[in-house]
Design a protein around this motif. Structure first.
Motif, mmCIF file in Angstrom:
data_model
loop_
_atom_site.group_PDB
_atom_site.id
_atom_site.type_symbol
_atom_site.label_atom_id
_atom_site.label_comp_id
_atom_site.label_asym_id
_atom_site.label_seq_id
_atom_site.Cartn_x
_atom_site.Cartn_y
_atom_site.Cartn_z
ATOM 1 N N UNK A 277 -105.162 -4.336 -3.352
ATOM 2 C CA UNK A 277 -106.378 -4.943 -2.822
ATOM 3 C C UNK A 277 -107.459 -5.028 -3.884
ATOM 4 N N UNK A 278 -108.482 -5.808 -3.552
ATOM 5 C CA UNK A 278 -109.624 -5.985 -4.443
ATOM 6 C C UNK A 278 -110.627 -4.841 -4.297
ATOM 7 N N UNK A 279 -110.589 -4.153 -3.186
ATOM 8 C CA UNK A 279 -111.497 -3.041 -2.935
ATOM 9 C C UNK A 279 -110.893 -2.116 -1.906
ATOM 10 N N UNK A 280 -111.668 -1.115 -1.506
ATOM 11 C CA UNK A 280 -111.202 -0.173 -0.494
ATOM 12 C C UNK A 280 -112.030 -0.261 0.786
ATOM 13 N N UNK A 281 -112.775 -1.336 0.932
ATOM 14 C CA UNK A 281 -113.559 -1.554 2.148
ATOM 15 C C UNK A 281 -113.668 -3.049 2.380
ATOM 16 N N UNK A 282 -113.983 -3.421 3.611
ATOM 17 C CA UNK A 282 -114.114 -4.840 3.945
ATOM 18 C C UNK A 282 -115.248 -5.483 3.161
ATOM 19 N N UNK A 477 -109.608 7.522 6.843
ATOM 20 C CA UNK A 477 -110.270 6.220 6.771
ATOM 21 C C UNK A 477 -110.123 5.623 5.367
ATOM 22 N N UNK A 478 -111.194 5.022 4.827
ATOM 23 C CA UNK A 478 -111.105 4.319 3.562
ATOM 24 C C UNK A 478 -112.478 4.329 2.903
ATOM 25 N N UNK A 479 -112.632 3.580 1.820
ATOM 26 C CA UNK A 479 -113.928 3.477 1.158
ATOM 27 C C UNK A 479 -114.088 4.372 -0.046
ATOM 28 N N UNK A 480 -113.040 5.069 -0.484
ATOM 29 C CA UNK A 480 -113.134 5.872 -1.704
ATOM 30 C C UNK A 480 -113.356 4.922 -2.877
ATOM 31 N N UNK A 481 -114.262 5.224 -3.805
ATOM 32 C CA UNK A 481 -114.471 4.350 -4.962
ATOM 33 C C UNK A 481 -113.149 3.976 -5.628
ATOM 34 N N UNK A 482 -113.028 2.705 -5.997
ATOM 35 C CA UNK A 482 -111.741 2.156 -6.411
ATOM 36 C C UNK A 482 -111.143 2.911 -7.597
ATOM 37 N N UNK A 483 -111.991 3.373 -8.502
ATOM 38 C CA UNK A 483 -111.486 4.007 -9.723
ATOM 39 C C UNK A 483 -110.620 5.222 -9.430
ATOM 40 N N UNK A 484 -110.879 5.922 -8.349
ATOM 41 C CA UNK A 484 -110.067 7.092 -8.015
ATOM 42 C C UNK A 484 -109.593 7.060 -6.563
ATOM 43 N N UNK A 485 -109.425 5.845 -6.029
ATOM 44 C CA UNK A 485 -108.920 5.701 -4.661
ATOM 45 C C UNK A 485 -107.423 5.979 -4.631
ATOM 46 N N UNK A 486 -106.923 6.632 -3.584
ATOM 47 C CA UNK A 486 -105.477 6.850 -3.453
ATOM 48 C C UNK A 486 -104.776 5.530 -3.160
ATOM 49 N N UNK A 487 -103.497 5.482 -3.468
ATOM 50 C CA UNK A 487 -102.718 4.245 -3.282
ATOM 51 C C UNK A 487 -102.707 3.815 -1.819
ATOM 52 N N UNK A 488 -102.777 4.764 -0.901
ATOM 53 C CA UNK A 488 -102.767 4.393 0.524
ATOM 54 C C UNK A 488 -103.908 3.439 0.863
ATOM 55 N N UNK A 490 -105.266 1.158 -1.354
ATOM 56 C CA UNK A 490 -105.246 -0.062 -2.161
ATOM 57 C C UNK A 490 -103.929 -0.841 -2.064
ATOM 58 N N UNK A 491 -102.875 -0.240 -1.516
ATOM 59 C CA UNK A 491 -101.575 -0.902 -1.395
ATOM 60 C C UNK A 491 -101.520 -1.581 -0.031
ATOM 61 N N UNK A 492 -101.498 -2.915 -0.021
ATOM 62 C CA UNK A 492 -101.640 -3.659 1.225
ATOM 63 C C UNK A 492 -100.429 -4.570 1.450
ATOM 64 N N UNK A 493 -100.148 -4.898 2.724
ATOM 65 C CA UNK A 493 -99.042 -5.812 3.034
ATOM 66 C C UNK A 493 -99.441 -7.270 2.800
ATOM 67 N N UNK A 494 -98.466 -8.073 2.432
ATOM 68 C CA UNK A 494 -98.658 -9.525 2.299
ATOM 69 C C UNK A 494 -97.387 -10.193 2.822
#
Length: 558
Positions: A277-282, A477-488, A490-494
């Motif tokens: 993903x591009x980020x960890x939040x909408x 939930x989500x929203x951890x800053x991208x630099x140290x966000x867990x893969x859960x 940032x890894x999204x379905x397509x």
């Protein structure tokens, strides 16, 4: 008789109240930070425990220095009430969900609507306010304050500020090696220092907004036009579904052991397994994924730009954004847009049970699509249509609200918005039910597209905006800053489905193009590819289109 006289508290200095509050906030109000630090493996020893105590002193000194500047008789009490309430609320959310308060999270908070905010309310939040904020607020509000001449009060406040700064520096130098290593290895800790984190992030967001130039966004794709269609070819109909909080790890199409994609598994869909993903939040992902800039450049843009929907509309296509969430974050401002509850003329009322007055289940996105299609500009519709469906998806923490009672295959599920109070397996059950329901909605979307094939070359493109943490490493939930966000997160379905015409004479799952695409399902892709892939699927020619970023282009050329 003097023993029976009413107790009269002595006059207190505003500066004294400021430093007492700094100690209370630093020690008790930041308990999630101390809990996180004590759990770090590097600090699980005597030296580490001493460092944590020193760091507590640093936080108290920082809070005391800042509050010293606000220690004025008429100002200090309202300021401290605000600080204590903010600290108690932040302690709850950081301690319960493991989140951090950075500028991106502040944007999320600002853009949260009433129904999302209601899901975050809980007894634990009330308890945090009761224990951390209420006692000191009652005490300080009843405490009479001593007055002093302006010059003398200013001098005391400056001494309090300088004393706090010197104390903070001295404590930092006493353990500089440990401090530098910890802050370097665990950068998220700085966003857990409450309430400084929230006010700093709020200021950063305000400064960023103030620095942006005024006026309309920069035009992109001014040369956009539709590529000539071969004789007899039908116009494209692309259903672009933006998922919410769906993580790829829980999609059985991507290898998850539970059958969360039972309906899509029976359809000729392609599931790309390595998408970030591009980020960890909408708030971060949604504008970014519709931009041509990509994640690396999007945060550095100096002026707002138009987005994918503007280019599609400029090329002559009919575009409609249909929302079942809290809004499009500015993406759909210049194209036709609607909420699921705003039905077009001629559409039947939403079925009973689909909406509860505050929010709708995602099947509402599919209701009345024929009427919505008919209501679009006929001249544009003959050229092609792009419908964007913005899901409620798996939005937490009240996962149990996102799927109907008849579609909950995984039981028992957590029926609380306080996820940490439920056994983890029940949290996962509730979340997996949302994925299974998304599977049902997407399968229904494919069936609707199959019914449009006499008029259009139909396609479905589904991708989630970001992922979700379900208790891994005590994160929710989500929203951890991208630099140290867990893969859960940032890894999204397509997921992709194309009709025979849209696949250029090749039914997905059977012909050469499908075989070509099937060989690319494990390739690394990201939200950066969305802009260019959709332009390619819609047949739009423009100078901002980059074929190398079009996921389908290599197989389309064949």
């Amino acid at each position: 008789m003097r023993l029976l006289a009413p107790f009269k508290p002595s006059l207190a200095s505003p500066l004294t109240l400021a430093w007492l509050a700094a100690v209370w906030i630093g020690v008790l109000g930041n308990w999630p930070l101390w809990q996180r630090m004590i759990a770090l493996p590097e600090l699980d020893n005597a030296r580490g425990h001493v460092f944590v105590l020193v760091f507590i002193g640093i936080v108290i000194a920082l809070q005391g220095a800042l509050l010293s500047l606000l220690a004025w008789r008429r100002l200090i009490k309202p300021v401290l009430v605000l600080m204590l309430i903010a600290t108690a609320a932040l302690a709850h959310f950081i301690g319960s969900y493991g989140t951090v308060i950075d500028p991106t999270m502040v944007v999320n908070i600002v853009q949260t609507d009433v129904r999302e905010a209601r899901d975050l309310l809980s007894l634990r939040l009330a308890l945090s306010l009761l224990l951390i904020a209420l006692p000191p607020i009652v005490w300080l509000w009843r405490r009479p304050l001593a007055d002093a001449p302006f010059g003398r009060r200013l001098g005391f406040n400056l001494l309090g500020f300088l004393g706090g700064i010197l104390l903070m520096v001295a404590l930092g130098l006493s353990c500089f090696a440990d401090l530098a290593a910890t802050m370097r290895n665990y950068k998220s800790l700085r966003y857990m220092i409450s309430p400084v984190n929230a006010f700093y992030s709020l200021g950063a967001v305000a400064a960023r907004a103030g620095a942006q130039p005024k006026g309309p966004p920069e035009v992109i794709g001014a040369d956009a036009r539709l590529a000539p269609r071969p004789a007899g070819a039908k116009p494209p109909l692309l259903l672009l579904v933006v998922g919410e909080t769906a993580r790829a790890a829980n999609f059985s199409l991507d290898g998850y052991e539970r059958p969360t994609n039972a309906e899509l598994a029976k359809l000729p869909v392609l599931s790309f397994k390595n998408v970030t993903s591009c980020g960890t939040s909408t708030a971060a992902s949604l504008p970014c994924m519709f931009s041509p800039l990509g994640r690396e450049q999007y945060g550095e843009q100096k002026k707002p730009q138009q987005n994918l929907l503007d280019v599609l509309q400029r090329a002559g296509l009919a575009v409609l954004w249909l929302d079942n969430q809290s809004g499009c974050k500015g993406v759909c401002e210049r194209v036709p847009n609607s909420m699921t509850t705003q039905l077009p003329a001629g559409a039947k009322p939403l079925p009973a049970g689909l909406c509860d007055g505050e929010e709708c289940l995602d099947e509402a996105l599919l209701h009345g699509l024929d009427e919505r299609l008919a209501a679009l500009d006929p001249a544009r519709t003959t050229q092609g249509v792009v419908l964007v469906l913005h899901q409620m998806g798996s939005h937490g923490p009240a996962y149990y609200k996102r799927s109907p009672a008849a579609r909950k295959p995984f039981q028992p599920e957590c029926t609380s918005n306080a996820l940490q109070q439920c056994p983890r397996e029940q949290v996962v059950n509730a979340y997996d039910n949302t994925i299974a329901y998304t599977d049902h909605v997407l399968a229904g979307a494919v069936r609707w597209l199959q019914g449009q094939q006499q008029r259009f070359d139909a396609s479905l493109f589904y991708v989630s905006d970001h992922g979700e943490s379900l208790g891994e490493n005590n994160l929710y939930l989500h929203g951890v800053p991208y630099a140290f966000a867990p893969r859960e997160q940032t890894h999204v379905p397509l997921i992709l489905w194309m009709s025979e015409g849209a696949a250029a004479g090749d039914v997905v799952g059977k012909g050469p193009q499908a075989q070509c695409m099937a060989q690319r399902l494990d390739q690394p892709y990201s939200h950066d590819h969305l802009f260019h892939t959709v332009l390619g699927m819609a047949g739009v020619q423009t100078s901002v289109y980059r074929p190398a970023m079009d996921m389908i282009a290599p197989c389309r050329a064949r």
